[in-house]
Design an enzyme around this catalytic site. Structure first.
Site, PDB file in Angstrom:
ATOM      1  N   TYR A 190       4.393   6.342   9.866  1.00 28.51           N
ATOM      2  CA  TYR A 190       3.669   5.464   9.463  1.00 28.51           C
ATOM      3  C   TYR A 190       4.294   4.056   8.812  1.00 28.51           C
ATOM      4  O   TYR A 190       4.278   2.971   9.010  1.00 28.51           O
ATOM      5  CB  TYR A 190       2.299   5.647   8.794  1.00 28.51           C
ATOM      6  CG  TYR A 190       1.181   4.857   8.724  1.00 28.51           C
ATOM      7  CD1 TYR A 190      -0.033   4.998   9.518  1.00 28.51           C
ATOM      8  CD2 TYR A 190       1.263   3.716   7.613  1.00 28.51           C
ATOM      9  CE1 TYR A 190      -0.991   4.026   9.276  1.00 28.51           C
ATOM     10  CE2 TYR A 190       0.203   2.785   7.566  1.00 28.51           C
ATOM     11  CZ  TYR A 190      -0.662   2.927   8.353  1.00 28.51           C
ATOM     12  OH  TYR A 190      -1.857   1.988   8.257  1.00 28.51           O
ATOM     13  N   TYR A 227      -9.043   5.852   7.349  1.00 27.46           N
ATOM     14  CA  TYR A 227      -9.080   6.139   8.815  1.00 27.46           C
ATOM     15  C   TYR A 227      -9.982   7.337   8.903  1.00 27.46           C
ATOM     16  O   TYR A 227      -9.840   8.418   8.435  1.00 27.46           O
ATOM     17  CB  TYR A 227      -7.860   6.917   9.379  1.00 27.46           C
ATOM     18  CG  TYR A 227      -6.689   5.694   9.439  1.00 27.46           C
ATOM     19  CD1 TYR A 227      -5.934   5.140   8.413  1.00 27.46           C
ATOM     20  CD2 TYR A 227      -6.451   5.166  10.695  1.00 27.46           C
ATOM     21  CE1 TYR A 227      -5.100   4.239   8.682  1.00 27.46           C
ATOM     22  CE2 TYR A 227      -5.458   4.135  10.945  1.00 27.46           C
ATOM     23  CZ  TYR A 227      -4.765   3.655   9.855  1.00 27.46           C
ATOM     24  OH  TYR A 227      -4.032   2.811  10.066  1.00 27.46           O
ATOM     25  N   LYS A 264       1.409  -0.001  15.108  1.00 29.04           N
ATOM     26  CA  LYS A 264       2.700  -0.021  15.346  1.00 29.04           C
ATOM     27  C   LYS A 264       3.223  -1.275  16.174  1.00 29.04           C
ATOM     28  O   LYS A 264       4.327  -1.861  16.174  1.00 29.04           O
ATOM     29  CB  LYS A 264       3.129   1.064  16.146  1.00 29.04           C
ATOM     30  CG  LYS A 264       3.580   2.246  15.216  1.00 29.04           C
ATOM     31  CD  LYS A 264       4.578   2.405  14.244  1.00 29.04           C
ATOM     32  CE  LYS A 264       4.423   3.236  13.267  1.00 29.04           C
ATOM     33  NZ  LYS A 264       4.793   2.612  11.800  1.00 29.04           N
ATOM     34  N   PRO A 308      -3.927   0.846  18.577  1.00 31.79           N
ATOM     35  CA  PRO A 308      -3.732   0.222  17.352  1.00 31.79           C
ATOM     36  C   PRO A 308      -3.787   1.186  16.283  1.00 31.79           C
ATOM     37  O   PRO A 308      -3.361   0.872  15.158  1.00 31.79           O
ATOM     38  CB  PRO A 308      -4.723  -0.816  17.221  1.00 31.79           C
ATOM     39  CG  PRO A 308      -5.512  -0.580  18.215  1.00 31.79           C
ATOM     40  CD  PRO A 308      -5.153   0.008  19.280  1.00 31.79           C
ATOM     41  N   HIS A 327       0.844  -1.239  -0.182  1.00 24.19           N
ATOM     42  CA  HIS A 327       0.123  -0.103  -0.173  1.00 24.19           C
ATOM     43  C   HIS A 327       0.893   1.261  -0.162  1.00 24.19           C
ATOM     44  O   HIS A 327       1.769   1.279   0.939  1.00 24.19           O
ATOM     45  CB  HIS A 327      -0.876  -0.014   1.247  1.00 24.19           C
ATOM     46  CG  HIS A 327      -2.342  -0.835   0.904  1.00 24.19           C
ATOM     47  ND1 HIS A 327      -3.474  -0.437   1.703  1.00 24.19           N
ATOM     48  CD2 HIS A 327      -2.248  -2.105   0.372  1.00 24.19           C
ATOM     49  CE1 HIS A 327      -4.421  -1.166   1.171  1.00 24.19           C
ATOM     50  NE2 HIS A 327      -3.547  -2.344   0.409  1.00 24.19           N
TER      51      HIS A 327
HETATM   52  P1  RFL Z   1       1.770 -11.464  21.525  1.00 19.62           P
HETATM   53  O1  RFL Z   1       1.395 -11.616  20.088  1.00 19.62           O
HETATM   54  O2  RFL Z   1       0.593 -11.092  22.451  1.00 19.62           O
HETATM   55  O3  RFL Z   1       2.496 -12.939  21.981  1.00 19.62           O
HETATM   56  C1  RFL Z   1       2.883 -13.320  23.314  1.00 19.62           C
HETATM   57  C2  RFL Z   1       2.551 -14.781  23.363  1.00 19.62           C
HETATM   58  O4  RFL Z   1       3.083 -15.219  24.627  1.00 19.62           O
HETATM   59  C3  RFL Z   1       2.139 -16.214  25.037  1.00 19.62           C
HETATM   60  N1  RFL Z   1       2.072 -16.129  26.647  1.00 19.62           N
HETATM   61  C4  RFL Z   1       2.642 -17.162  27.248  1.00 19.62           C
HETATM   62  N2  RFL Z   1       3.370 -18.292  26.963  1.00 19.62           N
HETATM   63  C5  RFL Z   1       3.756 -19.180  27.781  1.00 19.62           C
HETATM   64  N3  RFL Z   1       3.723 -18.966  29.144  1.00 19.62           N
HETATM   65  C6  RFL Z   1       2.999 -17.701  29.761  1.00 19.62           C
HETATM   66  N4  RFL Z   1       2.956 -17.535  30.830  1.00 19.62           N
HETATM   67  C7  RFL Z   1       2.402 -16.910  28.495  1.00 19.62           C
HETATM   68  N5  RFL Z   1       1.671 -15.956  28.750  1.00 19.62           N
HETATM   69  C8  RFL Z   1       1.461 -15.372  27.257  1.00 19.62           C
HETATM   70  C9  RFL Z   1       0.911 -15.612  24.520  1.00 19.62           C
HETATM   71  O5  RFL Z   1      -0.412 -16.734  24.414  1.00 19.62           O
HETATM   72  C10 RFL Z   1       1.158 -15.306  22.962  1.00 19.62           C
HETATM   73  O6  RFL Z   1       1.113 -16.442  22.002  1.00 19.62           O
HETATM   74  O7  RFL Z   1       3.118 -10.613  21.660  1.00 19.62           O
HETATM   75  P2  RFL Z   1       4.199 -10.051  20.623  1.00 19.62           P
HETATM   76  O8  RFL Z   1       4.899 -11.456  19.913  1.00 19.62           O
HETATM   77  O9  RFL Z   1       5.020  -9.185  21.465  1.00 19.62           O
HETATM   78  O10 RFL Z   1       3.529  -9.400  19.483  1.00 19.62           O
HETATM   79  C11 RFL Z   1       2.838  -8.221  19.769  1.00 19.62           C
HETATM   80  C12 RFL Z   1       1.756  -8.041  18.698  1.00 19.62           C
HETATM   81  O11 RFL Z   1       0.921  -9.204  18.826  1.00 19.62           O
HETATM   82  C13 RFL Z   1       0.938  -6.826  18.994  1.00 19.62           C
HETATM   83  O12 RFL Z   1       1.703  -5.750  18.986  1.00 19.62           O
HETATM   84  C14 RFL Z   1      -0.181  -6.465  17.535  1.00 19.62           C
HETATM   85  O13 RFL Z   1      -0.870  -7.235  17.589  1.00 19.62           O
HETATM   86  C15 RFL Z   1      -0.593  -4.951  17.876  1.00 19.62           C
HETATM   87  N6  RFL Z   1      -1.534  -4.794  17.065  1.00 19.62           N
HETATM   88  C16 RFL Z   1      -1.092  -4.258  15.807  1.00 19.62           C
HETATM   89  N7  RFL Z   1       0.241  -4.067  15.339  1.00 19.62           N
HETATM   90  C17 RFL Z   1       0.693  -3.590  14.215  1.00 19.62           C
HETATM   91  O14 RFL Z   1       1.868  -3.268  14.163  1.00 19.62           O
HETATM   92  N8  RFL Z   1      -0.097  -3.168  13.220  1.00 19.62           N
HETATM   93  C18 RFL Z   1      -1.376  -3.382  13.392  1.00 19.62           C
HETATM   94  O15 RFL Z   1      -2.080  -3.246  12.286  1.00 19.62           O
HETATM   95  C19 RFL Z   1      -1.880  -3.859  14.534  1.00 19.62           C
HETATM   96  N9  RFL Z   1      -3.332  -3.957  14.584  1.00 19.62           N
HETATM   97  C20 RFL Z   1      -2.864  -5.002  17.024  1.00 19.62           C
HETATM   98  C21 RFL Z   1      -3.665  -4.425  15.726  1.00 19.62           C
HETATM   99  C22 RFL Z   1      -3.600  -5.453  18.103  1.00 19.62           C
HETATM  100  C23 RFL Z   1      -4.774  -5.609  18.144  1.00 19.62           C
HETATM  101  N10 RFL Z   1      -5.190  -6.177  19.492  1.00 19.62           N
HETATM  102  C24 RFL Z   1      -6.106  -7.265  19.476  1.00 19.62           C
HETATM  103  C25 RFL Z   1      -4.573  -6.188  20.559  1.00 19.62           C
HETATM  104  C26 RFL Z   1      -5.115  -4.781  15.934  1.00 19.62           C
HETATM  105  C27 RFL Z   1      -5.683  -5.244  17.336  1.00 19.62           C
HETATM  106  C28 RFL Z   1      -7.239  -5.364  17.128  1.00 19.62           C
HETATM  107  C1  PHB Z   2      -5.458  -4.052  10.759  1.00 22.47           C
HETATM  108  O1  PHB Z   2      -5.654  -4.215   9.381  1.00 22.47           O
HETATM  109  O2  PHB Z   2      -5.758  -5.040  11.600  1.00 22.47           O
HETATM  110  C2  PHB Z   2      -5.166  -2.539  11.147  1.00 22.47           C
HETATM  111  C3  PHB Z   2      -4.763  -1.811  10.279  1.00 22.47           C
HETATM  112  C4  PHB Z   2      -4.416  -0.383  10.569  1.00 22.47           C
HETATM  113  C5  PHB Z   2      -4.396  -0.145  11.983  1.00 22.47           C
HETATM  114  C6  PHB Z   2      -4.826  -1.156  12.873  1.00 22.47           C
HETATM  115  C7  PHB Z   2      -5.116  -2.273  12.588  1.00 22.47           C
HETATM  116  O3  PHB Z   2      -4.138   1.166  12.284  1.00 22.47           O
END
Ligand code: RFL
Ligand code: PHB
Length: 394
Positions: free
Chosen positions: A387, A205, A300, A296, A74
């Site tokens: 971004y 957005y 990032k 989110p 994108h």
């Molecule tokens: P995770 O993915 O939370 O993984 C941590 C893992 O540790 C496990 N765990 C354990 N394992 C063993 N023993 C224990 N006691 C444990 N406790 C926990 C968990 O089950 C899990 O598998 O952390 P990590 O690896 O640091 O990754 C971070 C990302 O997942 C997170 O920052 C992103 O998903 C945030 N996020 C977004 N980030 C982006 O860069 N771009 C995006 O577009 C974006 N959109 C989002 C998002 C997060 C969202 N949610 C649901 C929080 C959109 C959403 C809706």
């Molecule tokens: C997503 O596709 O899940 C998404 C995209 C952009 C954002 C957050 C989440 O800023």
């Protein structure tokens, strides 16, 4: 059962998985344990946007075969406000792009690669009662109970806490070691995954008097959409028809319609900024969401998690070979990027969401800022640079 590994990694999210792969590429063995099942980890709906640097990192690590085929590049985003939709062209402003490729796919790609390289035991899924101990020594210990009920004690040279915000590693650091800075926002995101082609070529957005909305996507056939809702909202009060009606209203523009389809997944996510420092205690290192959370809106979180481990792999390599300089610099190095992303995510969030009880001043300041970004090349470049992301360590 007692065993030995150079690095113990807690958590098989993007941070822990990539770290185990990068260490293996450097000839360092690790044990990676995960509380959830493989199926759960591969289905958990989360991020979708990879920075330019994240894509390069995954490519250099040899993990981008599917990303290069299926990722959707994108070159910009739309900002919608005051009844208009305006485009920001990242390619023109920065020469960089982002790639839409779901976190679920990044996770699947690295899990299958680790299992192909190191066998079915490469990741201990469904492990319980994880503990880290002896953190004041050069031989920290990782204990867990495997899926088949065997208690393990692994003596390590270092442990990486990649266990997310609710993990056990950060709380295992002695009281008084960490400084935490945090903010909860007075809103949340209701996210849906829908079986319908996206109604847009770039992410939208939208600032709207009824609340923020985001139109994202996963594939040419699957859309991902978000609505600002109250943090105490009950998902049960959001049947699919209500979600589509609200989305249609917030994205409404003459001559444009939002395509609707079956909802495949829905959930509510709280919004929080959180930074805990330092990201190290002795030989326990934190990476990703275990040390920091961003709302989110700036896309990032996943990118920060990947950037942390891009620093952590060479830092651990050096530490294990008696050259601790990178390990000693690890926390400060990561926190610079973390704070830039924390600011950017806060700024995007507060510019685009409706704060409950906000006065006309707040709304007018948001709209003025949105007009400025979409008319001033300098302001647009600042958003685009943040971004698409800062350069990654190589
Ligand atoms: P995770 O993915 O939370 O993984 C941590 C893992 O540790 C496990 N765990 C354990 N394992 C063993 N023993 C224990 N006691 C444990 N406790 C926990 C968990 O089950 C899990 O598998 O952390 P990590 O690896 O640091 O990754 C971070 C990302 O997942 C997170 O920052 C992103 O998903 C945030 N996020 C977004 N980030 C982006 O860069 N771009 C995006 O577009 C974006 N959109 C989002 C998002 C997060 C969202 N949610 C649901 C929080 C959109 C959403 C809706
Ligand atoms: C997503 O596709 O899940 C998404 C995209 C952009 C954002 C957050 C989440 O800023």
């Amino acid at each position: 059962m007692r065993s030995r590994s150079q690095v113990g990694i807690v958590g098989a999210g993007p941070a822990g998985l990539l770290l185990s792969h990068l260490l293996a590429q450097r000839g360092i063995d690790s044990v990676l344990i995960e509380i959830r099942s493989r199926e759960y980890c591969e289905a958990r709906q989360r991020a979708g946007v990879l920075e330019d640097g994240s894509v390069r990192l995954l490519r250099e690590a040899g993990l981008a075969a599917r990303l290069d085929q299926q990722g959707i590049e994108h070159g910009g985003i739309y900002l919608q406000f005051g009844g208009e939709r305006r485009h920001l062209d990242f390619r023109d402003l920065t020469g960089r792009t982002v790639t839409v490729y779901a976190q679920t796919e990044v996770v699947k790609d690295i899990i299958s690669r680790r299992i192909a390289d190191a066998g079915p035991g490469a990741i201990q899924f469904s492990a319980t009662d994880t503990e880290v101990a002896d953190l004041d020594t050069d031989r920290p210990v990782l204990r867990y109970t495997s899926e088949d009920g065997v208690r393990y004690e692994v003596t390590c040279d270092a442990i990486a806490g990649c266990d997310g915000f609710h993990g056990i590693c950060r709380p295992a650091m002695p009281a008084g070691t960490l400084t935490t800075v945090e903010r909860d926002y007075p809103y949340a995101w209701l996210g849906i995954l829908a079986d319908v082609p996206p109604s847009t070529d770039e992410l939208i957005y939208a600032h709207h008097p009824r609340g923020f909305a985001l139109h994202s996507l996963r594939t040419p056939a699957i859309s991902r959409l978000y609505l600002q809702v109250s943090p105490d909202e009950d998902i049960a009060s959001w049947p699919d028809e209500r979600i589509w009606a609200e989305l249609s209203e917030r994205f409404a523009l003459p001559g444009w319609t939002l395509r609707q389809g079956p909802v495949l997944d829905k959930g509510i996510t709280p919004m929080r900024s959180f930074v805990s420092s330092p990201m190290r205690y002795g030989r326990l290192f934190l990476a990703g969401d275990s040390a920091h959370i961003v709302p989110p809106t700036g896309a990032k979180g996943l990118n920060l998690a990947l950037a942390d481990v891009a620093h952590l792999a060479p830092a651990l390599d050096g530490l294990l070979r008696g050259r601790p300089a990178l390990a000693d610099a690890y926390s400060a190095t990561c926190l610079e990027r973390v704070w830039r992303s924390t600011h950017f995510s806060w700024w995007m969030t507060t510019m685009l969401h409706q704060t409950p009880g906000a006065d006309a001043m707040e709304t007018q300041l948001q709209l003025s800022q949105l007009r400025y970004i979409t008319t001033s090349r300098a302001a647009a470049t600042s958003l685009a640079e943040n971004y698409t992301g800062l350069p990654f360590p190589t």
